[in-house]
Design an enzyme around this catalytic site. Structure first.
Site, PDB file in Angstrom:
ATOM      1  N   ARG A  87       0.546  -1.330  -0.095  1.00 52.26           N
ATOM      2  CA  ARG A  87       0.192   0.113  -0.290  1.00 52.26           C
ATOM      3  C   ARG A  87       0.634   1.550  -0.101  1.00 52.26           C
ATOM      4  NH1 ARG A  87      -2.380   2.004   4.500  1.00 52.26           N
ATOM      5  NH2 ARG A  87      -3.163  -1.037   4.802  1.00 52.26           N
ATOM      6  N   ASP A 130      -7.983  19.549 -14.258  1.00 60.16           N
ATOM      7  CA  ASP A 130      -8.261  18.519 -14.729  1.00 60.16           C
ATOM      8  C   ASP A 130      -8.031  18.260 -15.941  1.00 60.16           C
ATOM      9  OD1 ASP A 130      -9.902  16.239 -15.913  1.00 60.16           O
ATOM     10  OD2 ASP A 130     -11.057  16.492 -14.657  1.00 60.16           O
ATOM     11  N   LYS A 186      -8.761   7.369 -19.256  1.00 56.04           N
ATOM     12  CA  LYS A 186      -8.602   8.158 -20.842  1.00 56.04           C
ATOM     13  C   LYS A 186      -7.910   7.899 -21.856  1.00 56.04           C
ATOM     14  CE  LYS A 186     -13.069   8.494 -18.564  1.00 56.04           C
ATOM     15  NZ  LYS A 186     -12.738   8.292 -17.704  1.00 56.04           N
TER      16      LYS A 186
END
Ligand SMILES: Cc1ncc(COP(=O)(O)O)c(C=O)c1O
Length: 360
Positions: free
Chosen positions: A51, A173, A198
Protein backbone atom coordinates in the site's frame (compact mmCIF):
# COMPACT_ATOMS: atom_id res chain seq x y z
CA UNK A 1 4.14 27.06 -2.13
CA UNK A 2 7.65 25.98 -3.04
CA UNK A 3 9.44 27.20 -6.16
CA UNK A 4 8.72 25.21 -9.33
CA UNK A 5 11.34 22.59 -10.09
CA UNK A 6 12.51 22.60 -13.71
CA UNK A 7 11.62 19.64 -15.89
CA UNK A 8 14.51 17.21 -15.31
CA UNK A 9 14.15 15.78 -18.77
CA UNK A 10 15.89 17.57 -21.67
CA UNK A 11 14.00 15.36 -24.11
CA UNK A 12 10.96 16.39 -26.10
CA UNK A 13 7.58 15.06 -24.90
CA UNK A 14 7.11 12.39 -27.60
CA UNK A 15 10.56 10.98 -26.71
CA UNK A 16 9.94 11.21 -22.98
CA UNK A 17 6.70 9.24 -23.39
CA UNK A 18 8.70 6.44 -24.99
CA UNK A 19 11.88 6.48 -22.91
CA UNK A 20 11.07 7.51 -19.32
CA UNK A 21 10.51 4.95 -16.58
CA UNK A 22 12.68 2.27 -18.17
CA UNK A 23 15.38 0.16 -16.49
CA UNK A 24 19.01 1.22 -17.07
CA UNK A 25 20.58 -0.04 -20.31
CA UNK A 26 22.58 -2.90 -18.83
CA UNK A 27 23.31 -6.33 -20.32
CA UNK A 28 20.30 -8.59 -19.98
CA UNK A 29 18.16 -6.01 -18.23
CA UNK A 30 14.65 -5.96 -19.69
CA UNK A 31 13.83 -2.97 -21.90
CA UNK A 32 10.51 -2.54 -20.15
CA UNK A 33 9.88 -2.28 -16.41
CA UNK A 34 8.59 -5.66 -15.30
CA UNK A 35 5.18 -5.95 -13.70
CA UNK A 36 5.84 -6.34 -9.98
CA UNK A 37 3.07 -8.09 -8.04
CA UNK A 38 3.89 -7.81 -4.36
CA UNK A 39 1.77 -7.15 -1.29
CA UNK A 40 4.85 -6.93 0.90
CA UNK A 41 8.63 -6.50 0.63
CA UNK A 42 11.59 -7.78 2.65
CA UNK A 43 11.98 -5.49 5.67
CA UNK A 44 14.72 -2.89 5.92
CA UNK A 45 14.14 -1.09 2.61
CA UNK A 46 12.14 1.99 1.71
CA UNK A 47 8.90 0.44 0.49
CA UNK A 48 7.99 -2.22 3.09
CA UNK A 49 4.35 -2.79 2.09
CA UNK A 50 2.24 -2.87 -1.09
CA UNK A 51 0.00 0.00 0.00
CA UNK A 52 3.05 2.27 0.36
CA UNK A 53 4.69 1.74 -3.01
CA UNK A 54 5.36 -0.44 -6.02
CA UNK A 55 8.10 -0.27 -8.70
CA UNK A 56 5.50 -0.51 -11.49
CA UNK A 57 3.60 2.48 -10.08
CA UNK A 58 6.87 4.39 -9.97
CA UNK A 59 7.69 3.71 -13.62
CA UNK A 60 4.27 5.02 -14.67
CA UNK A 61 4.58 8.01 -12.34
CA UNK A 62 8.00 8.82 -13.72
CA UNK A 63 6.62 9.12 -17.27
CA UNK A 64 3.55 11.14 -16.32
CA UNK A 65 5.51 13.39 -13.94
CA UNK A 66 8.04 14.25 -16.63
CA UNK A 67 5.33 14.92 -19.21
CA UNK A 68 3.44 17.28 -16.88
CA UNK A 69 6.62 18.81 -15.43
CA UNK A 70 6.06 17.74 -11.82
CA UNK A 71 5.93 14.65 -9.58
CA UNK A 72 3.05 12.23 -10.14
CA UNK A 73 1.16 9.85 -7.88
CA UNK A 74 -1.14 7.18 -9.30
CA UNK A 75 -4.51 6.39 -7.71
CA UNK A 76 -7.11 3.69 -8.17
CA UNK A 77 -9.25 5.97 -10.39
CA UNK A 78 -9.57 9.57 -11.51
CA UNK A 79 -12.28 10.09 -8.91
CA UNK A 80 -10.07 8.64 -6.16
CA UNK A 81 -7.39 11.16 -7.17
CA UNK A 82 -9.95 14.00 -7.20
CA UNK A 83 -11.33 12.98 -3.82
CA UNK A 84 -7.82 12.98 -2.36
CA UNK A 85 -7.44 16.66 -3.27
CA UNK A 86 -10.90 17.61 -1.98
CA UNK A 87 -10.26 15.75 1.26
CA UNK A 88 -7.47 18.23 2.02
CA UNK A 89 -9.84 21.21 1.97
CA UNK A 90 -10.49 22.22 5.58
CA UNK A 91 -13.97 21.92 7.04
CA UNK A 92 -16.25 24.81 6.08
CA UNK A 93 -13.93 26.24 3.41
CA UNK A 94 -15.11 27.26 -0.07
CA UNK A 95 -14.37 25.42 -3.30
CA UNK A 96 -14.82 27.28 -6.60
CA UNK A 97 -15.65 24.86 -9.40
CA UNK A 98 -16.98 24.76 -12.98
CA UNK A 99 -20.75 24.57 -13.46
CA UNK A 100 -19.99 22.24 -16.38
CA UNK A 101 -17.42 19.52 -15.91
CA UNK A 102 -17.23 15.77 -15.49
CA UNK A 103 -20.37 14.87 -13.58
CA UNK A 104 -18.52 12.57 -11.16
CA UNK A 105 -16.38 15.39 -9.78
CA UNK A 106 -19.43 17.67 -9.81
CA UNK A 107 -21.26 15.06 -7.70
CA UNK A 108 -18.32 14.65 -5.28
CA UNK A 109 -18.36 18.36 -4.48
CA UNK A 110 -22.17 18.51 -4.26
CA UNK A 111 -22.09 15.61 -1.81
CA UNK A 112 -19.51 17.40 0.33
CA UNK A 113 -21.60 20.55 0.26
CA UNK A 114 -24.77 18.67 1.28
CA UNK A 115 -22.93 17.23 4.27
CA UNK A 116 -21.74 20.71 5.29
CA UNK A 117 -18.11 19.80 4.65
CA UNK A 118 -17.43 22.63 2.18
CA UNK A 119 -19.27 25.43 0.39
CA UNK A 120 -19.24 25.26 -3.43
CA UNK A 121 -19.35 28.25 -5.79
CA UNK A 122 -20.10 27.25 -9.38
CA UNK A 123 -18.56 29.33 -12.17
CA UNK A 124 -18.38 29.56 -15.94
CA UNK A 125 -14.72 28.78 -16.70
CA UNK A 126 -14.79 30.94 -19.85
CA UNK A 127 -15.52 34.02 -17.70
CA UNK A 128 -11.98 34.71 -16.46
CA UNK A 129 -12.90 37.75 -14.35
CA UNK A 130 -15.94 35.98 -12.91
CA UNK A 131 -13.83 32.98 -11.84
CA UNK A 132 -11.20 35.21 -10.26
CA UNK A 133 -13.75 37.23 -8.31
CA UNK A 134 -15.42 34.00 -7.11
CA UNK A 135 -12.05 33.06 -5.57
CA UNK A 136 -12.36 35.68 -2.84
CA UNK A 137 -12.23 33.93 0.56
CA UNK A 138 -12.09 30.51 -1.14
CA UNK A 139 -9.56 27.77 -0.44
CA UNK A 140 -9.53 25.81 -3.67
CA UNK A 141 -10.26 26.50 -7.33
CA UNK A 142 -11.10 23.45 -9.43
CA UNK A 143 -10.77 23.88 -13.18
CA UNK A 144 -11.38 21.50 -16.02
CA UNK A 145 -10.33 22.61 -19.50
CA UNK A 146 -11.68 21.77 -22.00
CA UNK A 147 -14.77 20.97 -19.94
CA UNK A 148 -16.58 17.67 -20.24
CA UNK A 149 -18.88 17.69 -22.22
CA UNK A 150 -19.51 21.41 -22.89
CA UNK A 151 -16.03 21.82 -24.42
CA UNK A 152 -15.44 25.23 -22.82
CA UNK A 153 -11.84 26.41 -22.50
CA UNK A 154 -10.47 28.30 -19.49
CA UNK A 155 -7.63 30.81 -19.64
CA UNK A 156 -5.70 28.78 -17.06
CA UNK A 157 -2.74 31.17 -16.89
CA UNK A 158 -4.79 34.32 -16.23
CA UNK A 159 -7.12 32.54 -13.81
CA UNK A 160 -4.27 30.88 -11.88
CA UNK A 161 -2.58 34.25 -11.53
CA UNK A 162 -5.74 35.87 -10.15
CA UNK A 163 -6.53 32.91 -7.91
CA UNK A 164 -3.05 32.94 -6.41
CA UNK A 165 -3.38 36.65 -5.63
CA UNK A 166 -6.45 35.62 -3.58
CA UNK A 167 -4.38 32.86 -1.91
CA UNK A 168 -6.33 30.06 -3.57
CA UNK A 169 -4.87 26.69 -4.61
CA UNK A 170 -5.50 25.91 -8.28
CA UNK A 171 -6.29 22.38 -9.46
CA UNK A 172 -6.74 21.54 -13.16
CA UNK A 173 -8.30 18.38 -14.52
CA UNK A 174 -6.18 17.86 -17.64
CA UNK A 175 -7.87 14.66 -18.81
CA UNK A 176 -9.19 16.01 -22.14
CA UNK A 177 -6.05 17.86 -23.25
CA UNK A 178 -3.30 15.49 -22.00
CA UNK A 179 0.13 16.94 -21.13
CA UNK A 180 1.07 16.83 -24.80
CA UNK A 181 -1.38 19.63 -25.63
CA UNK A 182 -1.54 21.54 -22.33
CA UNK A 183 0.74 21.66 -19.29
CA UNK A 184 -1.25 23.34 -16.49
CA UNK A 185 1.70 23.44 -14.06
CA UNK A 186 3.60 25.62 -16.56
CA UNK A 187 0.52 27.87 -16.71
CA UNK A 188 0.58 28.35 -12.93
CA UNK A 189 -1.64 25.54 -11.61
CA UNK A 190 -0.63 23.89 -8.34
CA UNK A 191 -2.05 20.43 -9.01
CA UNK A 192 -3.03 18.47 -12.13
CA UNK A 193 -5.65 15.73 -11.97
CA UNK A 194 -6.00 12.96 -14.53
CA UNK A 195 -8.44 10.27 -15.29
CA UNK A 196 -5.69 8.01 -16.66
CA UNK A 197 -8.54 5.74 -17.79
CA UNK A 198 -8.90 8.00 -20.85
CA UNK A 199 -6.20 9.19 -23.29
CA UNK A 200 -3.18 8.41 -21.13
CA UNK A 201 -3.90 4.69 -20.91
CA UNK A 202 -5.71 4.97 -24.23
CA UNK A 203 -7.15 1.50 -24.84
CA UNK A 204 -10.40 1.42 -22.83
CA UNK A 205 -9.10 -1.37 -20.60
CA UNK A 206 -7.94 0.45 -17.47
CA UNK A 207 -9.51 2.53 -14.70
CA UNK A 208 -6.78 4.62 -13.09
CA UNK A 209 -6.16 8.16 -11.85
CA UNK A 210 -3.26 10.44 -11.03
CA UNK A 211 -2.24 13.69 -9.36
CA UNK A 212 0.80 15.73 -10.38
CA UNK A 213 2.37 18.63 -8.52
CA UNK A 214 5.69 20.48 -8.17
CA UNK A 215 5.10 21.28 -4.51
CA UNK A 216 6.72 18.90 -2.05
CA UNK A 217 4.15 19.68 0.64
CA UNK A 218 1.24 18.82 -1.67
CA UNK A 219 3.01 15.69 -2.93
CA UNK A 220 3.60 14.51 0.66
CA UNK A 221 -0.01 15.22 1.65
CA UNK A 222 -1.32 13.22 -1.33
CA UNK A 223 1.11 10.38 -0.63
CA UNK A 224 0.08 10.28 3.03
CA UNK A 225 -3.57 10.03 2.03
CA UNK A 226 -2.90 7.32 -0.54
CA UNK A 227 -0.99 5.27 2.05
CA UNK A 228 -3.48 5.87 4.83
CA UNK A 229 -6.80 5.80 3.02
CA UNK A 230 -5.89 3.08 0.55
CA UNK A 231 -7.02 4.41 -2.87
CA UNK A 232 -3.99 2.73 -4.40
CA UNK A 233 -3.61 1.73 -8.05
CA UNK A 234 -3.31 -1.87 -9.11
CA UNK A 235 0.19 -2.73 -10.38
CA UNK A 236 -1.27 -4.30 -13.53
CA UNK A 237 -3.33 -1.18 -14.24
CA UNK A 238 -0.25 1.04 -13.96
CA UNK A 239 1.69 -1.36 -16.18
CA UNK A 240 -1.06 -1.23 -18.83
CA UNK A 241 -1.24 2.56 -18.57
CA UNK A 242 2.53 2.80 -18.91
CA UNK A 243 2.40 0.64 -22.02
CA UNK A 244 -0.38 2.85 -23.37
CA UNK A 245 1.60 6.02 -22.72
CA UNK A 246 4.40 4.84 -25.00
CA UNK A 247 2.13 5.63 -27.97
CA UNK A 248 0.44 8.70 -26.48
CA UNK A 249 2.04 11.15 -28.92
CA UNK A 250 0.99 9.15 -31.96
CA UNK A 251 -2.52 8.58 -30.65
CA UNK A 252 -3.04 12.23 -29.73
CA UNK A 253 -1.69 13.40 -33.08
CA UNK A 254 -3.90 11.04 -35.09
CA UNK A 255 -7.02 11.50 -32.93
CA UNK A 256 -6.65 15.27 -33.15
CA UNK A 257 -6.15 15.22 -36.93
CA UNK A 258 -9.23 13.01 -37.32
CA UNK A 259 -11.24 15.30 -35.02
CA UNK A 260 -10.28 18.42 -36.96
CA UNK A 261 -11.25 16.76 -40.23
CA UNK A 262 -14.61 15.56 -38.88
CA UNK A 263 -15.37 18.94 -37.29
CA UNK A 264 -15.00 20.66 -40.67
CA UNK A 265 -17.47 18.20 -42.23
CA UNK A 266 -19.92 18.27 -39.30
CA UNK A 267 -20.07 22.09 -39.32
CA UNK A 268 -21.89 22.09 -42.66
CA UNK A 269 -24.12 19.08 -42.01
CA UNK A 270 -27.86 19.93 -42.07
CA UNK A 271 -28.68 17.58 -39.14
CA UNK A 272 -26.16 19.34 -36.88
CA UNK A 273 -27.17 22.50 -35.06
CA UNK A 274 -23.85 23.23 -33.36
CA UNK A 275 -20.34 21.80 -33.22
CA UNK A 276 -18.27 22.49 -30.13
CA UNK A 277 -14.57 22.00 -30.64
CA UNK A 278 -11.82 24.07 -29.01
CA UNK A 279 -9.44 23.60 -31.96
CA UNK A 280 -7.23 20.99 -30.31
CA UNK A 281 -7.56 17.46 -28.95
CA UNK A 282 -9.74 14.53 -29.96
CA UNK A 283 -12.95 15.40 -28.11
CA UNK A 284 -15.87 16.99 -29.97
CA UNK A 285 -19.45 17.76 -28.96
CA UNK A 286 -22.22 18.04 -31.53
CA UNK A 287 -25.70 19.29 -30.82
CA UNK A 288 -28.06 17.65 -33.29
CA UNK A 289 -31.34 19.10 -34.48
CA UNK A 290 -34.29 17.33 -32.87
CA UNK A 291 -33.10 17.11 -29.24
CA UNK A 292 -32.86 13.93 -27.19
CA UNK A 293 -34.79 11.73 -29.63
CA UNK A 294 -32.58 12.67 -32.57
CA UNK A 295 -29.43 12.26 -30.49
CA UNK A 296 -30.57 8.82 -29.33
CA UNK A 297 -31.24 7.86 -32.93
CA UNK A 298 -27.70 8.90 -33.82
CA UNK A 299 -26.08 6.87 -31.02
CA UNK A 300 -28.16 3.82 -32.02
CA UNK A 301 -27.42 4.15 -35.73
CA UNK A 302 -23.63 3.94 -35.94
CA UNK A 303 -21.82 0.66 -36.37
CA UNK A 304 -18.12 1.63 -36.32
CA UNK A 305 -18.51 4.31 -33.65
CA UNK A 306 -19.27 2.52 -30.39
CA UNK A 307 -22.12 3.76 -28.22
CA UNK A 308 -20.37 3.86 -24.84
CA UNK A 309 -19.47 6.17 -22.02
CA UNK A 310 -15.86 7.13 -21.23
CA UNK A 311 -13.47 8.39 -23.88
CA UNK A 312 -9.88 8.58 -25.04
CA UNK A 313 -9.51 5.06 -26.42
CA UNK A 314 -8.02 4.12 -29.78
CA UNK A 315 -11.57 3.33 -30.92
CA UNK A 316 -14.07 6.09 -31.66
CA UNK A 317 -17.08 6.24 -29.35
CA UNK A 318 -20.06 8.50 -28.80
CA UNK A 319 -22.79 9.12 -26.27
CA UNK A 320 -25.62 11.50 -25.45
CA UNK A 321 -24.52 12.95 -22.16
CA UNK A 322 -27.95 13.96 -20.85
CA UNK A 323 -28.82 10.27 -20.67
CA UNK A 324 -27.09 10.50 -17.26
CA UNK A 325 -29.24 11.89 -14.48
CA UNK A 326 -26.41 13.96 -12.96
CA UNK A 327 -25.61 15.91 -16.13
CA UNK A 328 -26.55 19.61 -15.66
CA UNK A 329 -29.72 20.82 -17.40
CA UNK A 330 -27.69 23.52 -19.16
CA UNK A 331 -26.10 20.77 -21.28
CA UNK A 332 -28.40 20.47 -24.34
CA UNK A 333 -30.53 17.30 -24.52
CA UNK A 334 -29.32 16.81 -28.08
CA UNK A 335 -25.60 17.04 -27.27
CA UNK A 336 -23.64 13.99 -28.37
CA UNK A 337 -20.05 13.75 -27.19
CA UNK A 338 -17.64 12.23 -29.70
CA UNK A 339 -14.36 10.66 -28.63
CA UNK A 340 -12.43 10.50 -31.87
CA UNK A 341 -10.12 7.53 -32.23
CA UNK A 342 -7.28 6.64 -34.55
CA UNK A 343 -9.18 4.76 -37.27
CA UNK A 344 -9.12 5.92 -40.90
CA UNK A 345 -11.07 9.17 -40.93
CA UNK A 346 -12.93 8.23 -44.12
CA UNK A 347 -14.38 5.15 -42.42
CA UNK A 348 -15.34 7.28 -39.42
CA UNK A 349 -17.08 9.80 -41.66
CA UNK A 350 -18.84 7.12 -43.73
CA UNK A 351 -20.31 5.61 -40.58
CA UNK A 352 -21.19 8.92 -38.89
CA UNK A 353 -22.73 10.53 -41.98
CA UNK A 354 -24.77 7.38 -42.69
CA UNK A 355 -26.10 7.51 -39.11
CA UNK A 356 -26.84 11.26 -39.42
CA UNK A 357 -29.05 10.50 -42.46
CA UNK A 358 -31.51 8.84 -40.07
CA UNK A 359 -32.07 12.25 -38.47
CA UNK A 360 -32.87 14.32 -41.56
C1 LIG B 1 -12.64 14.90 -17.20
C2 LIG B 1 -12.75 13.72 -16.29
N1 LIG B 1 -12.21 13.78 -15.06
C3 LIG B 1 -12.29 12.74 -14.21
C4 LIG B 1 -12.96 11.59 -14.54
C5 LIG B 1 -13.06 10.46 -13.54
O1 LIG B 1 -12.09 9.51 -13.81
P1 LIG B 1 -12.28 7.93 -13.51
O2 LIG B 1 -13.44 7.46 -14.33
O3 LIG B 1 -10.96 7.37 -13.92
O4 LIG B 1 -12.54 7.81 -12.05
C6 LIG B 1 -13.53 11.47 -15.81
C7 LIG B 1 -14.24 10.23 -16.20
O5 LIG B 1 -15.02 10.19 -17.14
C8 LIG B 1 -13.43 12.56 -16.70
O6 LIG B 1 -13.98 12.54 -17.93
Amino acid sequence: MTAPTPDPSPLRPATTAVTAGRPAHEPDSPLNPPLVLASTYVAGGETEYGRYGNPTWQAFEDVLGRLEGGRALAFSSGLAAANTVLDLVAHGETVVAPRHCYLGTLAQRADMEQRGRVAVRLVDVTDTEGVISACEDAALLWLESPTNPAMEVADIEAIAHGAHEAGVTVVVDNTFATPLLQRPLDLGADVVVHSVSKFLAGHSDVVLGALVTRQDSAYDAFDTRRRGFGAIPGPFETWLALRGMRTLALRVERGQANAQDLVARLRTHPAVEEVRYPGFGAMVAVVVRGGAAAADTLTRSTSLWVHATSLGGVESSLERRRRWAGEPESIPEGLVRLSVGIEDVEDLWDDLSAALKHLT
